[in-house]
Design an enzyme around this catalytic site. Structure first.
Site, PDB file in Angstrom:
ATOM      1  N   THR A   1      -9.742 -17.817 -67.752  1.00  0.00           N
ATOM      2  CA  THR A   1     -10.668 -18.364 -66.459  1.00  0.00           C
ATOM      3  C   THR A   1      -9.938 -18.147 -65.187  1.00  0.00           C
ATOM      4  O   THR A   1      -8.674 -18.335 -64.993  1.00  0.00           O
ATOM      5  CB  THR A   1     -11.002 -19.806 -66.620  1.00  0.00           C
TER       6      THR A   1
ATOM      7  N   CYS B   1      15.202 -14.044 -56.747  1.00  0.00           N
ATOM      8  CA  CYS B   1      15.498 -14.200 -58.090  1.00  0.00           C
ATOM      9  C   CYS B   1      16.946 -13.915 -58.359  1.00  0.00           C
ATOM     10  O   CYS B   1      17.446 -14.174 -59.419  1.00  0.00           O
ATOM     11  CB  CYS B   1      14.703 -13.316 -58.835  1.00  0.00           C
TER      12      CYS B   1
END
Ligand code: PLP
Length: 384
Positions: free
Chosen positions: A244, A330
């Site tokens: 969804t 990162c």
């Protein structure tokens, strides 16, 4: 601690108030599941489809004639879907992949996964200017190459890559037999993007780099380019990405893209002025400071400093309220990254990445430059 100055917009950006307002509406009023055929579902579907059109416009495919936007959870997932999905879909015709050494880990990590599945990988070296040579790229192609990737804007040093020329060189040798993927996460809303001109098969995008929320991304995928889904489930996103949809995130992403694209020109000029000011103040304050990369987007400024006390530099910048990165978000803040190694930055040299957004002011730049110079002098760092 001093007041915080946020200059890490290549890591993430503040959500635009207009985007937050739309997302709030999606969560509190139009909260239906877009797969449901009733009033709430149809309202959510309309919001999702408007965002799809807004993103198609943002990549130069306004009527969605060349391809389709597939919504994902982030830029990393969009890269993974393209890299793993395209390589696996073409594995019966070849198992060779070409990427530059300095791609984002969202690409390199998934290329590594392909290696474990038996694909061969050629990495293309980059020069000290941080720009890939299309001829070097073309030389890396083989008869069994099925996937190539090249980012449009390098996330640590901001350099703009000649993706259209790389695609031309690849098409000249291998036509449509090779899937060409472009990570445009740092380019969206900063440079005009035209998928026809770039002649790529897929393009990865991320919401949180352009004042939308974290947790939403998209892959523009060219019609008839085979890509296997990463997992199975229901038929959302034409069965390319089951699950969804994050409608608030998606609706906000569409609006953020529309807003960013509408002001690319004036923002680029304003950020170029801020970049010039920042570099002027830094070069005046720290002798010999080196700017990394040529032909860069204005909002990412990477400078190199030489010395041994980088841990101290990171701590002091943080104490001074300067929110910047060493390389990418990162990596380790004081680290020497794979990108620094790729452009030949010596081990005793570190970079500071300063990245701006539409909310960055001239005052931010002046104050940040003053504090950075003070820290560099205290720590005893010099230009590289
Ligand atoms: N590609 C590039 C060039 C990036 O800079 C980033 C994020 O830093 C990503 C991919 C990953 O995007 P996300 O954080 O949405 O997963």
């Amino acid at each position: 601690m001093r007041s915080l100055i946020y200059l890490d917009n290549a890591a993430t950006t503040r959500v635009a108030p207009e985007v937050a307002a739309l997302m709030r509406r999606c969560m509190l009023r139009d909260y239906g599941n877009p797969s449901c055929y009733h009033g709430f579902g149809l309202a959510a579907e309309a919001l999702r489809e408007r965002a799809r059109r807004q993103l198609s416009v943002a990549v130069g495919d306004p009527r969605g004639r060349r391809g389709r936007i597939v919504f994902t959870s982030c830029g990393t997932e969009a890269d993974a879907l393209a890299v793993l999905g395209a390589a696996r879909a073409r594995a019966s015709s070849g198992r060779h992949v070409v990427v530059p050494t300095f791609e984002h880990k969202a690409i390199l990590g998934n290329v590594d996964a392909l290696r474990h599945e038996g694909f061969r990988v050629t990495t293309v070296a980059v020069g000290g200017d941080g720009v890939i040579d299309p001829a070097a790229f073309a030389r890396a192609l083989r008869k069994d190459t099925v996937l190539v990737g090249c980012m449009l804007v390098q996330n640590e040093i901001g350099t703009i890559q000649p993706v259209a020329e790389i695609a031309r060189a690849v098409r000249a040798r291998r036509g449509d037999e090779v899937h060409i993927h472009c990570d445009a996460v740092q380019a969206l809303g900063r440079l005009p993007i035209d998928v026809a001109e770039l002649d790529v098969d897929s393009l990865a995008l991320s919401g949180h780099k352009i004042h939308a929320a974290k947790g939403v991304g998209a892959l523009w995928l060219r019609n008839h380019s085979p890509v296997n889904p990463l997992w199975r489930g229901a038929s959302q996103e034409e069965s390319r990405r089951a699950g969804t949809e994050n409608v608030p995130g998606i609706a906000g992403f569409g609006l953020a893209a529309e807003m960013a694209v509408a002001r690319i020109g004036p923002e680029r000029e304003r950020l170029t002025r801020l970049r010039r000011k920042l570099l002027g103040l830094l070069t005046e304050g720290v002798a010999g400071i080196q700017v990394l990369g040529t032909h860069a987007v204005p909002h990412i400024v990477a400078v190199a400093l030489k010395g041994h006390r980088f841990k101290r530099l990171a701590t002091m910048l943080q104490e001074q309220g300067i929110c910047v990165s060493g390389g990418s978000a990162c990596g380790v803040p004081e680290g020497h990254t794979h990108v620094h190694a790729a452009i030949g930055l010596p081990e005793d040299t570190r970079a500071v990445r300063i990245s701006m957004s539409r909310y960055t002011t001239e005052r931010d730049i002046e104050q940040a430059a003053r504090r950075i110079v003070q820290v560099a002098r205290t720590v005893g760092l010099t230009g590289a």
